[in-house]
Design an enzyme around this catalytic site. Structure first.
Site, short mmCIF file in Angstrom:
data_model
loop_
_atom_site.label_atom_id
_atom_site.label_comp_id
_atom_site.label_asym_id
_atom_site.label_seq_id
_atom_site.Cartn_x
_atom_site.Cartn_y
_atom_site.Cartn_z
N HIS A 236 0.84 -1.20 0.00
CA HIS A 236 0.00 0.00 0.00
C HIS A 236 0.88 1.26 0.00
O HIS A 236 0.56 2.27 0.63
CB HIS A 236 -0.94 0.01 1.21
CG HIS A 236 -2.28 0.63 0.94
ND1 HIS A 236 -3.35 -0.08 0.47
CD2 HIS A 236 -2.72 1.91 1.05
CE1 HIS A 236 -4.40 0.73 0.33
NE2 HIS A 236 -4.03 1.95 0.67
N ASP A 267 3.40 -3.43 -7.35
CA ASP A 267 3.48 -1.97 -7.33
C ASP A 267 4.46 -1.54 -6.26
O ASP A 267 5.14 -2.36 -5.65
CB ASP A 267 2.09 -1.33 -7.17
CG ASP A 267 1.51 -1.49 -5.76
OD1 ASP A 267 2.20 -1.97 -4.85
OD2 ASP A 267 0.34 -1.12 -5.56
N GLY A 268 4.57 -0.24 -6.04
CA GLY A 268 5.43 0.27 -4.99
C GLY A 268 6.75 0.80 -5.50
O GLY A 268 7.70 0.04 -5.68
N GLY A 269 6.82 2.10 -5.78
CA GLY A 269 8.08 2.74 -6.17
C GLY A 269 8.48 2.56 -7.61
O GLY A 269 9.57 2.96 -8.00
N ILE A 270 7.62 1.97 -8.43
CA ILE A 270 7.92 1.80 -9.86
C ILE A 270 7.62 3.12 -10.55
O ILE A 270 6.51 3.65 -10.46
CB ILE A 270 7.08 0.65 -10.45
CG1 ILE A 270 7.47 -0.67 -9.79
CG2 ILE A 270 7.26 0.57 -11.96
CD1 ILE A 270 6.52 -1.81 -10.09
N ARG A 271 8.62 3.65 -11.25
CA ARG A 271 8.50 4.99 -11.81
C ARG A 271 8.81 5.06 -13.30
O ARG A 271 8.31 5.95 -13.99
CB ARG A 271 9.44 5.95 -11.07
CG ARG A 271 9.16 6.05 -9.57
CD ARG A 271 7.82 6.73 -9.32
NE ARG A 271 7.48 6.84 -7.91
CZ ARG A 271 6.59 6.07 -7.30
NH1 ARG A 271 5.97 5.11 -7.97
NH2 ARG A 271 6.30 6.26 -6.02
N GLY A 290 1.06 4.25 -9.07
CA GLY A 290 0.06 5.11 -8.45
C GLY A 290 0.38 6.58 -8.46
O GLY A 290 -0.14 7.35 -9.27
N ARG A 291 1.26 7.04 -7.57
CA ARG A 291 1.49 8.46 -7.37
C ARG A 291 1.88 9.22 -8.64
O ARG A 291 1.40 10.34 -8.85
CB ARG A 291 2.54 8.66 -6.28
CG ARG A 291 2.09 8.20 -4.88
CD ARG A 291 3.27 8.26 -3.92
NE ARG A 291 2.92 7.92 -2.55
CZ ARG A 291 3.10 6.71 -2.01
NH1 ARG A 291 3.59 5.72 -2.75
NH2 ARG A 291 2.80 6.48 -0.75
#
Length: 339
Positions: A236, A267-271, A290-291
């Protein structure tokens, strides 16, 4: 608009917490909640990002010179690349009042569909959030995944009935949302679910059921036992429990345990497109981001989404070509240094 122009524009309209940083790594926003940061000391967000950066790829250009194909098949959908926008909620609280949840989901779903990918939509206490998400999905021909929080069973059943007419290609639950404080104060209380409860929810869904928030091999096996068609390896974004391992750290073991028997997303920190390549090399079938999609929407609306998708595709294609992979199926763990 260029990617940098979208970022610059986002800085003029984001709320006080998100800085629309050139590198969305969790350092500037720290442990800001409300805001885009993480729980506790904020280590979860930072660790997620950092572990992708620590992975190095093996360059190998002694191979056939032919075009690279970044397209993917996920849950019966043909995608331009194996990327989907992650569910994000409470937009005005965390990111600023330019968009509320209803407007954000509506714009994101259509923009992702138009650019060859798909979006997961968020959920909230306000029933209008899911109603609007269902409407956005219906307009996009079901090209997206509504994500339901682990409410009490009656509320879950009602929300499933609400989204069913939209004919989404899958339905998700962010089971890690059990750590969100506002879920615990409900009557009846929401939160963790047993395998038996998840099996019932999966049957109610009548669509491929995706469980988001899996961080252990044991959790992945329980999701499989519950009838889930797919999982998202996710903490999350570090927002529900501090001092968790990064998703990149736990992904290989989870893939080795359940890969091939269910779809494994992460997911998580993939940019970047290179991060996507690294996730696929570790065994994921696709990724959620996400972000950065929030920043792109705030800074450029639908055009911001297009710019970001094109950036991801170009980066992924370039990395594949330089590592000797011409299709996603050719990406191997051995293309990462040390594996």
């Amino acid at each position: 608009m260029t990617y940098l122009e979208v970022l610059e524009n986002a800085r003029t309209c984001m709320g006080p917490y998100c800085k629309a940083c050139p590198a969305c790594n969790g350092r500037a926003c720290g442990n800001t909640m409300p805001g885009p940061g993480a729980k506790g000391m904020g280590t979860g967000f930072i660790r997620n990002y950092q572990k992708w950066q620590e992975l190095c790829v093996n360059m190998d250009t002694i191979c056939e010179n032919r075009p690279v194909d970044t397209s993917a098949q996920l849950f019966g959908q043909q995608l331009a690349l194996p990327v989907m926008a992650a569910p994000v909620g409470a937009m005005t609280m965390h990111y600023g009042d330019k968009y509320d949840d209803l407007q954000y989901n509506d714009l994101l779903v259509s923009a992702c569909a138009e650019n060859g990918i798909a979006a997961f939509t968020g959920d909230g206490i306000n029933p209008a959030v899911m109603e609007a998400a269902a409407g956005a999905l219906q307009k996009a021909g079901g090209r997206g995944v509504p994500t339901i929080k682990p409410w009490d069973m009656g509320t879950i059943q009602a929300k499933l009935e609400l989204v069913r007419p939209a004919e989404p290609f899958a339905i998700a639950m962010d089971i890690d949302g059990a750590g969100l404080p506002f879920l615990k104060n409900l009557d009846p209380p929401a939160g963790s679910k047993t395998v038996e409860e998840l099996r019932q929810i999966s049957a109610w869904a009548k669509k491929p059921f995706i469980l988001k928030g899996i961080m252990t091999v044991a959790g992945a096996k329980k999701a499989l036992e519950a009838g889930a068609s797919g999982i998202v390896v996710s903490n999350h974004g570090g927002r529900v429990l501090d001092h968790c391992p990064a998703t990149a750290e736990v992904l290989p073991a989870i893939v080795d345990a359940v890969g091939g028997r269910m779809t494994v997303l992460v997911d998580g920190g993939i940019r970047t497109g290179m991060d996507v390549f690294k996730a696929l090399a570790l065994g994921a079938d696709g990724v959620l981001i996400g972000r950065p999609f929030v920043t792109m929407v705030y800074g450029g609306g639908a055009e911001g989404v297009r710019v970001y998708v094109e950036k991801l595709r170009a980066e992924l294609a370039d990395t594949m070509a330089m590592c000797g992979a011409h299709t996603l199926a050719e990406i191997r763990r051995s293309m990462l240094f040390g594996y």
